[in-house]
Scaffold this motif. Structure first.
Motif, short mmCIF file in Angstrom:
data_model
loop_
_atom_site.label_atom_id
_atom_site.label_comp_id
_atom_site.label_asym_id
_atom_site.label_seq_id
_atom_site.Cartn_x
_atom_site.Cartn_y
_atom_site.Cartn_z
N SER A 64 0.71 -1.35 0.00
CA SER A 64 0.05 -0.12 -0.05
C SER A 64 0.82 1.28 0.08
O SER A 64 0.33 2.31 -0.64
CB SER A 64 -0.91 -0.13 1.21
N ALA A 65 2.07 1.28 0.48
CA ALA A 65 2.85 2.42 0.53
C ALA A 65 4.05 2.70 -0.48
O ALA A 65 4.61 3.62 -0.60
CB ALA A 65 3.65 2.55 2.07
N VAL A 66 4.05 1.54 -1.10
CA VAL A 66 5.34 1.47 -2.14
C VAL A 66 5.19 2.67 -2.95
O VAL A 66 6.31 3.33 -3.40
CB VAL A 66 5.17 0.26 -3.10
N LYS A 67 4.15 3.19 -3.63
CA LYS A 67 3.99 4.31 -4.35
C LYS A 67 4.87 5.60 -3.81
O LYS A 67 5.58 6.35 -4.31
CB LYS A 67 2.66 4.56 -5.03
N VAL A 68 4.15 5.94 -2.70
CA VAL A 68 4.60 7.25 -2.13
C VAL A 68 5.92 7.09 -1.29
O VAL A 68 6.88 7.83 -1.60
CB VAL A 68 3.52 7.54 -0.73
N LEU A 69 6.25 5.83 -0.90
CA LEU A 69 7.57 5.68 -0.31
C LEU A 69 8.60 5.52 -1.16
O LEU A 69 9.87 6.26 -1.15
CB LEU A 69 7.52 4.40 0.47
N ALA A 70 8.37 4.93 -2.03
CA ALA A 70 9.54 4.99 -3.34
C ALA A 70 9.74 6.37 -4.18
O ALA A 70 10.91 6.73 -4.11
CB ALA A 70 9.43 3.88 -4.36
N SER A 71 8.62 7.13 -4.10
CA SER A 71 8.48 8.47 -4.79
C SER A 71 9.40 9.16 -3.81
O SER A 71 10.25 10.26 -4.32
CB SER A 71 7.47 8.92 -5.29
N ARG A 72 9.25 9.12 -2.51
CA ARG A 72 9.70 10.05 -1.85
C ARG A 72 11.12 9.90 -1.69
O ARG A 72 11.99 10.87 -1.53
CB ARG A 72 9.22 10.11 -0.47
N TYR A 73 11.85 8.63 -1.66
CA TYR A 73 13.18 8.32 -1.22
C TYR A 73 13.87 7.64 -2.55
O TYR A 73 15.00 7.49 -2.51
CB TYR A 73 13.32 7.39 -0.28
N ASN A 74 13.19 7.72 -3.62
CA ASN A 74 13.89 7.29 -5.00
C ASN A 74 14.29 5.98 -4.85
O ASN A 74 15.25 5.69 -5.25
CB ASN A 74 14.95 8.10 -5.48
N PHE A 75 13.41 5.19 -3.98
CA PHE A 75 13.82 3.77 -3.75
C PHE A 75 13.63 2.80 -5.30
O PHE A 75 12.53 3.14 -5.82
CB PHE A 75 13.03 3.04 -2.87
N LYS A 76 14.32 2.17 -5.73
CA LYS A 76 13.96 1.06 -6.77
C LYS A 76 13.13 0.06 -6.20
O LYS A 76 13.37 -0.63 -5.17
CB LYS A 76 15.53 0.50 -7.23
N VAL A 77 12.39 -0.38 -6.88
CA VAL A 77 11.26 -1.45 -6.53
C VAL A 77 11.54 -2.55 -7.44
O VAL A 77 11.32 -2.80 -8.56
CB VAL A 77 10.02 -0.87 -6.77
N TYR A 78 11.60 -3.63 -6.65
CA TYR A 78 11.65 -5.04 -7.50
C TYR A 78 10.59 -6.16 -7.12
O TYR A 78 10.24 -5.99 -6.06
CB TYR A 78 12.98 -5.89 -6.80
N ALA A 79 10.18 -6.87 -8.03
CA ALA A 79 9.14 -7.95 -7.79
C ALA A 79 9.12 -8.69 -9.01
O ALA A 79 9.84 -8.45 -9.92
CB ALA A 79 7.77 -7.18 -7.67
N SER A 80 8.18 -9.69 -9.07
CA SER A 80 8.13 -10.62 -10.21
C SER A 80 7.43 -9.86 -11.40
O SER A 80 6.88 -8.78 -11.04
CB SER A 80 7.51 -11.85 -9.73
N GLN A 81 7.66 -10.30 -12.57
CA GLN A 81 6.98 -9.73 -13.88
C GLN A 81 5.37 -9.51 -13.39
O GLN A 81 4.89 -8.43 -13.61
CB GLN A 81 7.11 -10.58 -14.95
N GLY A 82 4.95 -10.70 -12.93
CA GLY A 82 3.44 -10.60 -12.61
C GLY A 82 3.07 -9.59 -11.82
O GLY A 82 2.04 -9.01 -11.69
N THR A 83 4.04 -9.57 -10.64
CA THR A 83 3.54 -8.64 -9.44
C THR A 83 3.46 -7.20 -10.19
O THR A 83 2.95 -6.29 -9.78
CB THR A 83 4.32 -8.77 -8.38
#
Length: 262
Positions: A64-83
C-alpha cells in the motif's frame, strides 16, 4: 552486524527491514508511508540507507505504501513480472522511481537478494532471502498455501527466518469469515496454518536455522499465544527447548523497536 527488524506483520500490513546500520532493504511496504517512516525511525534506521524495496505480491497489505515511499526516497522497486504488472494495473507504480523484474537474484549494495516463488492467490507471488556481506542470510516466507521444497531449502540455509503462522484452523472454521474466504485461506493457494508452520520447524532447527519468528498472524483467526504454543509444543516432541536450542518470537502487528541479530 546483520539485523532483521519486523516493522509490521499481519492483516493490517507487512514490512520488514533486513540489513545493517549502514545499508539495507525493505521486504514489502504494506502500511502507509508515514507509518513505515516512523517505524524505521523508532528502530534507529535512517530511511536513506535503504537501497531498494522488494514486493512479494500485489495484495494491499504488502504494497500500500510503495508508490509514495519509493517516490519520496527514490527507492528502486523489485518484484516478479506478474506482480509488477498487477501493481501497474492498480496504479501503485510511478515514473519517478525505477522498477525491475527480479528473475532469480540481484545485488543491492553488498547484499544479495534471492527470489523464491510461493503458492498464493496472487499474480506471481514470491518470498525473498537476503544475504549480507558477512555471509549471514535471512528469509521472510509468508503468504503461501503450503511450504514448497524451494522455500523449505531457502529457509533451511538461513540464519534467521520468518515463517507464516497465519491461522488457527478451528478459529477460522468457526469464525465470522464467509465460506468462500475460509475456503480460499485453507486452500493450497492460501495461508499456512499454525500446525502447518509448526510441522516445518523441527527440520529447520535440525538444519541449523536457530533464530525463528512467526509472521503474518491473522487478527481474526489467531492469537500470538496460540501460534507460539502450537509451535513450541511441536518442537518439544523432538526434545527441542525454546531459549536453549532455538529462539522463537512472534512478529508484532505494530513495530516495537525490537530487532533480531543474526
Amino acid at each position: 552486524m546483520a539485523k532483521a527488524v519486523p516493522l509490521f506483520s499481519g492483516s493490517k500490513g507487512n514490512s520488514y527491514f533486513l540489513g545493517t546500520a549502514t545499508q539495507g532493504v525493505l521486504i514489502d511496504a504494506g502500511r502507509s508511508c508515514k507509518q513505515i517512516e516512523n517505524a524505521l525511525l523508532t528502530n534507529s534506521i535512517d530511511p536513506r540507507i535503504i537501497g531498494a524495496v522488494f514486493i512479494t505480491h500485489e495484495h494491499t497489505d504488502h504494497c500500500s505504501a510503495v508508490k509514495v515511499l519509493a517516490s519520496r526516497y527514490n527507492f528502486k522497486v523489485y518484484a516478479s513480472q506478474g506482480t509488477l504488472e498487477a501493481l501497474e494495473r492498480a496504479n501503485r507504480l510511478d515514473k519517478r522511481f525505477e522498477t525491475e523484474v527480479i528473475e532469480n537474484e540481484v545485488a543491492v549494495g553488498d547484499m544479495l537478494i534471492k527470489r523464491i516463488d510461493t503458492p498464493h492467490d496472487a499474480a506471481e507471488s514470491c518470498c525473498y532471502s537476503v544475504t549480507l556481506a558477512d555471509g549471514k542470510t535471512a528469509t521472510i516466507a509468508t503468504d503461501m498455501g503450503y511450504m514448497t521444497d524451494d522455500v523449505r531449502n531457502a529457509v533451511a540455509h538461513s540464519n534467521f527466518a520468518v515463517i507464516e503462522s497465519n491461522h488457527d484452523v478451528d478459529m477460522l472454521k468457526n469464525g465470522p469469515y464467509p465460506f468462500v474466504l475460509k475456503k480460499r485461506i485453507l486452500s493450497k493457494y492460501g495461508h499456512l496454518s499454525n500446525p502447518d508452520c509448526a510441522a516445518e520447524l523441527a527440520g529447520l532447527v535440525q538444519s541449523g536455522t536457530l533464530r525463528l519468528m512467526l509472521g503474518h498472524l491473522s487478527e481474526q483467526n489467531n492469537t500470538p499465544s496460540i501460534a507460539l504454543n502450537t509451535a513450541v509444543n511441536e518442537l518439544s516432541k523432538y526434545g527441542m527447548n525454546r531459549g536453549i536450542d532455538y529462539t522463537l518470537d512472534v512478529a508484532p502487528v505494530e513495530t516495537n523497536a525490537k530487532s533480531v541479530i543474526f
